[in-house]
Motif scaffolding. Sequence first.
Motif, PDB file in Angstrom:
ATOM      1  N   MET A  40      39.883  15.571  -9.456  1.00 21.41           N
ATOM      2  CA  MET A  40      39.834  14.602 -10.671  1.00 21.41           C
ATOM      3  C   MET A  40      39.438  13.308 -10.213  1.00 21.41           C
ATOM      4  O   MET A  40      38.320  12.705 -10.595  1.00 21.41           O
ATOM      5  N   SER A  88      48.374   8.104  -4.159  1.00 23.78           N
ATOM      6  CA  SER A  88      48.089   9.485  -3.722  1.00 23.78           C
ATOM      7  C   SER A  88      48.159   9.842  -2.299  1.00 23.78           C
ATOM      8  O   SER A  88      48.732  10.665  -1.434  1.00 23.78           O
ATOM      9  N   GLN A  93      51.158  15.117   1.163  1.00 29.05           N
ATOM     10  CA  GLN A  93      51.893  15.989   2.267  1.00 29.05           C
ATOM     11  C   GLN A  93      50.922  16.914   2.888  1.00 29.05           C
ATOM     12  O   GLN A  93      51.362  17.347   3.976  1.00 29.05           O
ATOM     13  N   ARG A 107      56.194   6.827  -3.954  1.00 22.70           N
ATOM     14  CA  ARG A 107      56.212   7.909  -4.782  1.00 22.70           C
ATOM     15  C   ARG A 107      56.579   7.399  -6.091  1.00 22.70           C
ATOM     16  O   ARG A 107      56.049   8.014  -7.248  1.00 22.70           O
ATOM     17  N   TYR A 115      51.866   7.971 -15.122  1.00 18.17           N
ATOM     18  CA  TYR A 115      52.403   8.257 -16.709  1.00 18.17           C
ATOM     19  C   TYR A 115      51.264   7.120 -17.416  1.00 18.17           C
ATOM     20  O   TYR A 115      51.041   7.105 -18.599  1.00 18.17           O
TER      21      TYR A 115
HETATM   22  C1  HEM Z   1      45.055  13.312 -11.314  1.00 18.89           C
HETATM   23  C2  HEM Z   1      45.517  12.439 -10.482  1.00 18.89           C
HETATM   24  C3  HEM Z   1      47.137  12.794 -10.109  1.00 18.89           C
HETATM   25  C4  HEM Z   1      48.109  12.674 -11.133  1.00 18.89           C
HETATM   26  C5  HEM Z   1      47.960  12.654 -12.690  1.00 18.89           C
HETATM   27  C6  HEM Z   1      49.393  12.869 -10.289  1.00 18.89           C
HETATM   28  C7  HEM Z   1      50.802  13.134 -10.959  1.00 18.89           C
HETATM   29  C8  HEM Z   1      51.731  13.188 -10.279  1.00 18.89           C
HETATM   30  C9  HEM Z   1      53.317  13.313 -10.932  1.00 18.89           C
HETATM   31  C10 HEM Z   1      53.329  13.185 -12.140  1.00 18.89           C
HETATM   32  C11 HEM Z   1      53.973  13.738  -9.833  1.00 18.89           C
HETATM   33  C12 HEM Z   1      55.530  13.868 -10.138  1.00 18.89           C
HETATM   34  C13 HEM Z   1      56.353  14.381  -9.790  1.00 18.89           C
HETATM   35  C14 HEM Z   1      57.891  14.297 -10.410  1.00 18.89           C
HETATM   36  O1  HEM Z   1      57.996  14.393 -11.493  1.00 18.89           O
HETATM   37  O2  HEM Z   1      58.454  14.350  -9.406  1.00 18.89           O
HETATM   38  C15 HEM Z   1      53.125  13.704  -8.400  1.00 18.89           C
HETATM   39  C16 HEM Z   1      53.588  13.942  -7.396  1.00 18.89           C
HETATM   40  C17 HEM Z   1      53.176  14.006  -6.044  1.00 18.89           C
HETATM   41  N1  HEM Z   1      51.696  13.799  -6.005  1.00 18.89           N
HETATM   42 FE1  HEM Z   1      50.308  13.439  -7.243  1.00 18.89          FE
HETATM   43  N2  HEM Z   1      49.124  13.195  -8.935  1.00 18.89           N
HETATM   44  C18 HEM Z   1      47.803  12.866  -8.858  1.00 18.89           C
HETATM   45  C19 HEM Z   1      46.987  12.977  -7.638  1.00 18.89           C
HETATM   46  C20 HEM Z   1      47.548  13.312  -6.505  1.00 18.89           C
HETATM   47  C21 HEM Z   1      46.736  13.357  -5.115  1.00 18.89           C
HETATM   48  C22 HEM Z   1      45.236  13.068  -5.199  1.00 18.89           C
HETATM   49  C23 HEM Z   1      47.686  13.356  -4.063  1.00 18.89           C
HETATM   50  C24 HEM Z   1      47.493  13.618  -2.695  1.00 18.89           C
HETATM   51  C25 HEM Z   1      46.212  13.832  -2.023  1.00 18.89           C
HETATM   52  C26 HEM Z   1      49.041  13.415  -4.925  1.00 18.89           C
HETATM   53  C27 HEM Z   1      50.298  13.701  -4.251  1.00 18.89           C
HETATM   54  C28 HEM Z   1      51.440  13.786  -4.702  1.00 18.89           C
HETATM   55  C29 HEM Z   1      52.789  14.142  -3.881  1.00 18.89           C
HETATM   56  C30 HEM Z   1      52.763  14.303  -2.592  1.00 18.89           C
HETATM   57  C31 HEM Z   1      53.750  14.177  -4.775  1.00 18.89           C
HETATM   58  C32 HEM Z   1      55.255  14.812  -4.639  1.00 18.89           C
HETATM   59  C33 HEM Z   1      55.931  13.416  -4.496  1.00 18.89           C
HETATM   60  C34 HEM Z   1      57.275  13.683  -4.305  1.00 18.89           C
HETATM   61  O3  HEM Z   1      58.029  14.519  -4.805  1.00 18.89           O
HETATM   62  O4  HEM Z   1      57.947  13.258  -3.275  1.00 18.89           O
HETATM   63  N3  HEM Z   1      48.875  13.439  -6.129  1.00 18.89           N
HETATM   64  N4  HEM Z   1      51.827  13.420  -8.777  1.00 18.89           N
END
Ligand code: HEM
Length: 233
Positions: A40, A88, A93, A107, A115
């Motif tokens: 994205m 991100s 991870q 986080r 959101y």
């Molecule tokens: C379109 C872009 C992104 C959106 C909309 C997004 C959205 C989210 C959301 C809503 C969660 C939530 C979880 C929850 O409810 O607990 C999450 C968790 C997470 N995201 Fe993303 N994310 C995006 C891109 C990324 C990218 C590019 C990475 C890393 C390269 C990433 C890494 C993570 C990780 C590691 C978690 C887990 C966090 C945890 O539970 O400790 N995200 N993301």
Amino acid sequence: MSPVFLLRLGLDCLALGLFMAAMAYWWMDNRTHEVIGTGMFALLVLHNGFNRRWYGGIRRTRRQAKPIATVGLNLTLVAAMVTLLITSVLISQSLFGCLAIGGPDARDMHILSAYWTLIVVTLHLGLHWSVVMNVVRNMAGIRKYRLLRTMLLRFIAAGIAACGVYSSFELDIGSRLLLIPTMQFWDFNADTAGFFLRIGSIAGLYVAIGHYGVTALQASRHRPVSQSGPLRR
Ligand code: HEM
């Protein structure tokens, strides 16, 4: 309509689809989420490259409601997206694990910015909704205005917006936007399509607010001077 324009629109639709998919974090494993999110952001770089001239024109923005609202919203969107991108990498991870130095705060910021981005990006889409409608009109060969068709489409839009309000409570979007801890989590094992219907209707709600909000701003600007006003002779 040039093929490049249609390609750009197609890529924007794909970016929105990837964004929605990334919102369903607990539906997939972490690596898939990170790959989808990174894809994205790659499309977002293209989107900004295609629209780079907009940034050059910010300083010449007219002091009128619509241009000022557009600049304010777009800059908010940039801030939300940059926060999402930085967090991100900080919490990665799988893909950027070696750069991940973020803790629980990063986080929280990741989820908060995700959101807020959902809301602001769909308002942004609403501001440009007339472009989408023109493309659909052209593709469907619609030339004439039909009151019945317009009323029907508005009725459908109102229905989607109403579902969006209801879904916002179901997914407890308010708590997530205000960083209030919530125990409301979607059970993807029980119903996956339901999540996408709800998040889609929330997107529809803000597209409608953006579209009709900007239409109202324009209408108020073009409203004729009141006959009882000071210009009356
Ligand atoms: C379109 C872009 C992104 C959106 C909309 C997004 C959205 C989210 C959301 C809503 C969660 C939530 C979880 C929850 O409810 O607990 C999450 C968790 C997470 N995201 Fe993303 N994310 C995006 C891109 C990324 C990218 C590019 C990475 C890393 C390269 C990433 C890494 C993570 C990780 C590691 C978690 C887990 C966090 C945890 O539970 O400790 N995200 N993301």
